[in-house]
Design an enzyme around this catalytic site. Structure first.
Site, PDB file in Angstrom:
ATOM      1  N   LYS A 370       0.826  -1.209   0.000  1.00 19.49           N
ATOM      2  CA  LYS A 370       0.000   0.000   0.000  1.00 19.49           C
ATOM      3  C   LYS A 370       0.864   1.263   0.000  1.00 19.49           C
ATOM      4  O   LYS A 370       0.653   2.170  -0.806  1.00 19.49           O
ATOM      5  CB  LYS A 370      -0.941  -0.011   1.214  1.00 19.49           C
ATOM      6  CG  LYS A 370      -1.897  -1.201   1.245  1.00 19.49           C
ATOM      7  CD  LYS A 370      -2.868  -1.098   2.390  1.00 19.49           C
ATOM      8  CE  LYS A 370      -2.229  -1.256   3.748  1.00 19.49           C
ATOM      9  NZ  LYS A 370      -1.625  -2.598   3.958  1.00 19.49           N
ATOM     10  N   SER A 691     -19.867 -14.360   8.339  1.00 16.11           N
ATOM     11  CA  SER A 691     -19.592 -15.285   7.244  1.00 16.11           C
ATOM     12  C   SER A 691     -19.568 -16.741   7.683  1.00 16.11           C
ATOM     13  O   SER A 691     -19.237 -17.601   6.875  1.00 16.11           O
ATOM     14  CB  SER A 691     -18.243 -14.938   6.596  1.00 16.11           C
ATOM     15  OG  SER A 691     -17.206 -15.068   7.539  1.00 16.11           O
ATOM     16  N   LYS A 734     -10.454 -15.485   1.197  1.00 15.97           N
ATOM     17  CA  LYS A 734     -10.930 -16.774   1.698  1.00 15.97           C
ATOM     18  C   LYS A 734     -10.584 -17.907   0.738  1.00 15.97           C
ATOM     19  O   LYS A 734     -10.126 -18.981   1.155  1.00 15.97           O
ATOM     20  CB  LYS A 734     -12.447 -16.707   1.916  1.00 15.97           C
ATOM     21  CG  LYS A 734     -12.862 -15.764   3.037  1.00 15.97           C
ATOM     22  CD  LYS A 734     -14.376 -15.644   3.115  1.00 15.97           C
ATOM     23  CE  LYS A 734     -14.807 -14.681   4.215  1.00 15.97           C
ATOM     24  NZ  LYS A 734     -16.263 -14.521   4.286  1.00 15.97           N
TER      25      LYS A 734
END
Length: 813
Positions: A370, A691, A734
């Protein structure tokens, strides 16, 4: 306007036509034109080849249109003849055209290679009467005032010609060139069918221009008088200074020291008016203070800051998007979507330089690049780059500055960064914006609301500076690991760009292209005879790191180069250097024991265990949700250091199965007579998020139906009490986590099908993905060789690779 009716005995001719922009040619006027468009050049050449050299000039309605058609022109134009024509080196024509008469464009007879239009004369009746003569005389009288106010060369001769002209319309048409009128008003004068009205409008416009010229003349005279007054005061001050020096008056001495230097800098600096006024006022205060006074140093430091800030200093942007794309590709591997979004923002700035600079927020796990991405943008644009870390910041004054009420007051970090940058349009990176604190000293996040709001930050006031500073040209780039802790008002002001974790192959490419060469250079090993076996870096990635980014990987490579540097430095200088090869079997000696064993999915899953996928701030992870029945109990017990959201998911899963017990073939007595325990291992790691609903429902269903869950399948998704499977976030992270442990069968909510495009192609091609919309479909997909939960025999659900062209199927219905 509508085309006037055609009078009888009016001559109708066909002539070449030249469209013109932002100007109108009038009869009886001589106007130069530069002709550059191919069709217009062809029209002029056609006119020059004719006997009378005549053509028609008509004004475009839209000046931005490069190739106007007949319908894009005003219907009233001017017939003209070419008096002179020449060519420029670039192929354009310089034409001097004499307006002859007004004409009405009737229709287009030819479009290529140049326009030919059918037109007729539009005569303007000029019947002499007292009113027309009065208007003519008034206009001539006004013209006589022009030489007094205009110093332009040739004005006297032009006035003499106009006063000698007997035709009032010719006088009016020739005067138009001196007036500051827009195209609409000029075309309106040409289309005017009443000669008296033409004279009235020209008279009004000329009177207005003369009034403005008189005011400008008065302003210039006053300014000249002020300059003379300033010069007189300067000489008087110089004389007073010499007298004071002769008398030994020491009060004038500071003018020769620091005060004089500051005064000269203030006068020379390019400061906004309000800033210059405040600086001058503070300088007068400084003169009256003795050097030993505490306020003396405070004011001096304040003036130094004011003079060093880049109030009007801008660096030039190099918005060559091809160059920017090359720089981004050189510095960063992959992340094509992120690069495209950055290029989109820069494309807007290129097309509209006055646009407000975007507020970009780069969100992703640690070590994904970043901060270095912000540095690459600054390098590509050739802007100054400054970085501020907001992690752990609690005091609002760190951003806004301290008020100048004590000696230790300082400006805020933002103003100090701009002072260091030396330009008002740097790229300013605000790192760790999600870790800003809040306590009794203030709320820095609230201060960021003004700093990062393009509608407010053009007048940002630092408490120390107490002057409006324009931050609208600054390109702010913020970074965060998670958006959960950022306040919603602050989040709304930023453009979110997500950087996901890297796959194994991407890490390998990054290490070979960037990390290993950089570490060799830092350790001074670039020219040393050092060879790295091909399997070393892949082995380090698998056995010594477990992360979404590449920070740990770079640290391990750095440790390896330091070990090599130590070995080479200890080599006897009198012996020749031997080449050194690093092989995989040597890594335990160089880096220590392996930190992580090969990640593999569990070979078998007992009853009541399901494989879920979770998103974390450091990337994705695979979690095994375990469940057990507690005979004689009645409550639902949840352990594993999970948060409120996951506890609610567990309760929803139990409630759904209980409410559908009859249709699912479950014994309701089990729910009434037994408690249930759901556990998520690795309890020391906090876990939360919407989730885990599908995973918990699958684990409980497996326990109650006595059917194992497939060990090759990972799942994610939230659930509702009605049985719907709801979409979740973090799909890329994921799936990468599941792929890392060897799982190749994935169950996702149907609404997350669009997120699959973010997964690297190399990973996606190895997966079979099943999309589901309800809990029943999910159970059909994950339970192993079980009778259908709705009473029919169930076959294992077909799957297709996610990268194939076939439609991915849902669970059997």
């Amino acid at each position: 306007m509508d085309t006037p009716p055609e009078p009888e005995n009016t001559l109708i001719v066909s002539l070449p036509l030249v469209p013109v922009k932002r100007t109108v040619l009038f009869p009886d006027t001589l106007v130069p034109f530069t002709i550059g468009r191919p069709r217009s050049i062809a029209a002029v050449e056609a006119a020059m080849n004719s006997e009378d050299k005549a053509l028609v000039f008509a004004t475009q309605r839209d000046s931005e249109k490069e190739e106007p058609g007949f319908d894009d022109l005003y219907r009233i134009g001017t017939k003209a003849v070419i008096k002179q024509m020449g060519k420029t080196p670039d192929g354009h024509l310089q034409v001097l055209a004499q307006g002859i008469e007004r004409v009405v464009l009737l229709k287009q007879e030819q479009a290529e290679p140049h326009m030919i239009v059918r037109s007729r004369q539009l005569a303007l009746s000029l019947e002499s009467d007292l009113e027309l003569e009065a208007l003519h005389r008034e206009l001539v009288e006004l013209i006589g005032q022009l030489p007094e106010l205009l110093t332009t060369q040739g004005v006297v001769e032009l006035v003499a010609v106009l006063r000698a002209e007997k035709n009032p319309l010719s006088v009016a048409y020739r005067l138009v060139s001196l007036l500051n009128l827009n195209v609409e008003r000029l075309q309106g004068l040409l289309e005017q069918s009443d000669a008296k009205e033409v004279l009235r409008q020209v008279y009004g416009a000329l009177a207005h221009e003369l009034h403005i010229l008189k005011i400008r003349h008065e302003i210039a005279s006053q300014a000249q008088a002020e300059i003379g007054k300033s010069q007189r005061e300067y000489f008087l001050r110089q004389q007073l200074k010499e007298i004071q020096q002769e008398l030994g008056d020491l009060e004038s001495q500071p003018e020769d020291g620091e005060v004089g230097e500051l005064k000269a800098r203030i006068e020379k600096a390019d400061l906004p008016e309000i800033v210059k006024t405040e600086a001058t006022r503070e300088l007068k205060r400084l003169v009256k203070l003795p050097p030993a006074s505490p306020d003396h140093q405070v004011i001096r430091s304040y003036l130094e800051l004011v003079l060093e800030l880049p109030w009007n200093t801008l660096t030039e942007d190099h918005l060559d998007l091809t160059h920017v794309r090359t720089i981004l590709d050189e510095d960063h591997y992959g992340i094509q979507d992120v690069k495209e979004r950055i290029l989109e923002h820069l494309a807007v700035l290129k097309l509209n330089p006055s646009a407000k600079a975007p507020i970009l927020c780069l969100v992703g796990p640690p070590g994904v690049g970043k901060t270095s991405l912000g540095q690459s943008i600054a390098r590509a644009l050739e802007r100054k780059f400054e970085r501020l870390s907001l992690g752990g910041l609690h005091d609002e004054a760190e951003l806004r500055g301290h008020r100048r009420t004590y000696v230790g007051a300082m400006p805020g970090r933002l103003i100090q960064a701009l002072r260091r940058a030396g330009a008002k349009n740097p790229i300013l990176m605000l790192d760790e914006v999600d870790k800003v604190g809040q306590d009794f000293r203030g709320d820095p996040a609230s201060a960021l609301l003004e700093i990062l709001d393009p509608e407010q930050n053009h007048t940002f006031r630092d408490n120390y500076l107490d002057l409006p500073f324009d931050l609208s040209k600054v390109m702010f780039i913020t970074t965060a690991n998670s958006l959960d802790t950022i306040s919603r008002p602050l989040l709304d002001r930023m453009e979110i760009i997500r950087l996901g974790g890297y796959s194994h192959q991407e890490k390998l490419e990054i290490a070979n292209r960037y990390l290993w060469p950089r570490r060799l250079k830092e350790a001074g090993l670039e020219s040393k005879p050092l060879t790295l076996e091909e399997q070393v870096i892949p082995h380090i990635i698998k056995r010594y790191t477990r992360e979404a980014g590449v920070r740990q990987l770079e640290q391990m490579l750095g440790r390896l180069t330091r070990k090599v540097a130590l070995k080479l430095a200890e080599h006897p200088p009198d012996q020749p250097e031997e080449s050194l090869t690093i092989i995989q079997s040597d890594l335990p000696e160089w880096l220590g024991i392996e930190r992580f064993m090969p990640e593999e999915a569990r070979k078998t899953l007992p009853l009541g265990v399901a494989t879920g996928m979770a998103w974390t701030e450091t990337g994705g992870d695979v979690l095994y949700v375990e469940s057990a029945l507690l005979p004689g109990g009645s409550d639902l017990t949840i352990t594993g250091h999970i948060g409120d959201v996951m506890q609610e998911s567990a309760q929803a899963a139990r409630s759904y199965l209980w409410s559908r017990a009859e249709s699912l073939g479950l014994d309701i007595a089990v729910f009434k007579q037994s408690g249930m325990h759901i556990h998520v291992p690795e309890g020391a790691i906090p876990k939360d998020g919407p989730s885990a609903g599908v995973t918990m429902a699958s684990a409980l269903a497996s326990l109650l139906l006595k059917i194992p869950v497939r060990n090759d399948t990972a799942m994610t998704g939230e659930i509702g009490l009605t049985g719907l499977v709801l979409p979740v976030g973090g799909i890329k992270e994921k799936i990468l986590a599941a792929h890392r442990v060897g799982l190749r069968r994935i169950v996702l909510p149907r609404a997350n099908e669009k997120d699959l495009k973010d997964v690297p192609d190399a990973v996606r091609s190895e997966l079979s993905v099943i999309f589901v919309e309800s809990i029943e479909e999910a159970l059909d997909a994950v339970l192993l060789e079980a009778p259908d939960i709705r009473g029919r025999q169930k076959n294992p659900p077909p799957t297709h690779p996610a990268g194939s062209e076939q439609k991915t199927v849902m669970g059997s219905r």
